[in-house]
Design an enzyme around this catalytic site. Sequence first.
Site, PDB file in Angstrom:
ATOM      1  N   HIS A  40       0.811  -1.225   0.000  1.00  0.00           N
ATOM      2  CA  HIS A  40       0.000   0.000   0.000  1.00  0.00           C
ATOM      3  C   HIS A  40       0.844   1.275   0.000  1.00  0.00           C
ATOM      4  CE1 HIS A  40       0.414  -0.325   4.516  1.00  0.00           C
ATOM      5  NE2 HIS A  40       0.499   0.984   4.397  1.00  0.00           N
TER       6      HIS A  40
ATOM      7  N   ASP B 229       0.034  -7.641   1.238  1.00  0.00           N
ATOM      8  CA  ASP B 229       0.493  -6.272   1.484  1.00  0.00           C
ATOM      9  C   ASP B 229       2.017  -6.183   1.535  1.00  0.00           C
ATOM     10  OD1 ASP B 229       0.114  -3.549   1.744  1.00  0.00           O
ATOM     11  OD2 ASP B 229       0.017  -3.622   3.935  1.00  0.00           O
TER      12      ASP B 229
ATOM     13  N   SER C 180       4.722   2.599   7.810  1.00  0.00           N
ATOM     14  CA  SER C 180       4.367   1.462   6.962  1.00  0.00           C
ATOM     15  C   SER C 180       5.571   0.919   6.213  1.00  0.00           C
ATOM     16  CB  SER C 180       3.318   1.884   5.927  1.00  0.00           C
ATOM     17  OG  SER C 180       2.054   1.465   6.309  1.00  0.00           O
TER      18      SER C 180
END
Length: 466
Positions: free
Chosen positions: A107, A137, A210
Amino acid sequence: MNINKYRGRGLIAGVAMALAGTWFVGHKHASADESGTAKTTLSVPSDKAIHNQGQAPDFAGIVATYGPAVVHVEAKSEGDDSGEGHSGALGTGFIVSPDGYILTNNHVVENADRVTIKLTDGRKFDARVIGTDKAGDVAVLKIDGSGFPTVKIGNPTNSRVGDWVVAIGSPYGLDNTVTSGIISAKSRTLSDDSPTHFIQTDVPVNPGNSGGPLFNLNGEVIGINSMIYSRTGGFQGLSFAIPIDEAMRIKDQIVRTGHVSHARLGVAVQAIDDTTASELGLSSPRGALVARVEPGSPAQTAGVAQGDVIVALNGNAIATPAELLARVSELEPGAPAKLTVLRNGATRTLALVTGGDAAGRPAPQARAQQATPRPRLGVAVRPLSSDEAAQIGVDGGVVVERATGPAAAAGIGAGDVIIAVDGVEVTNVKQLQQMIARAGEKTSIVVNRGGRQLAFDTELANSNVD
């Protein structure tokens, strides 16, 4: 963090948010030599530096040794503002091989047309997206060069609830930020269709973390920080990391083939509650009830039937549909497998060969240009004035003047101030449009309403117009 596979999955009364961040502070890049290669010399932390008996752990050795392998990731799409600040997604990554392979979250770089990597020594590199896996992911990037510093890969199965862990990342664009905490839980499943059993921690991670590494006290990476539980978009004590062994399996497939193919059985399953267990003659709710068998699938070929209860895969007990999904995700397509099922009170073992489902995508440079429907939130918005921002006590956002479609269905209304999308702060109308255009089918919107912050899980509509 922003993960499209899991975005908008409600957790208790809050929302699980992916961690891709956007940095809005004015900033000029420091000059960097992109032609050289890293020559960092690292020393392994000593046991004494890591394990101080009776004292708080010494994280400095881990940071000094492996911090140089943690990188800042900036992903930009066509149409992103190229001014002094950043309007693309910001995240973190870490180098896993001396020749420049990098792991991060899907993402962080999804739909990006340009990805830039910045090392701790200030050098910058344009990165190629080798491949991504939306379901897991995970994304694999590559920068040109050799001799890059690398992390050490650990085994998350050896970690225990209560163990100390350390995160290094770029929350809100603040590079090389170090935070620590403990493992709060293991094998945490956040949705029925998620193949990932996350490592839950209380390590403070925020938008921009992230894709960053989660270290144990041996200096080994045991996870990739991916999501937080939050009602506001900021850290609230619950963060989630993808186990590194799962990520490395994905990485190896991507490097080998350029994409990921997931093993599949070809069945739709559902959970078993007390009532269903009683009807099936089970002593307790366990296994995965087969609701449908896909025609021509490996399961049908093996003889799996609707109404069967899958209780084991390759001898490993299956307690829930999520556990079955996780076990299947560990298999390679085309691998032999044995399913143990309960049918009419009798146990049967069925042999099959798993199927495959390609879920990767080529790097952005190789993507074909085509008109595809764009997601719509269904709001008419205007900029938030400085007086309005001061009055309600927010730093930025956009005012909703009219809400229709998905926004209205989720409960968003006129007068609400949208302040975050999937954990990323919203400061202007154009940025909101870009964020929604890059969003998946589901997204999480945080609004300020009368001084209160509310989170809404929203399923976006698709349209070829705004």
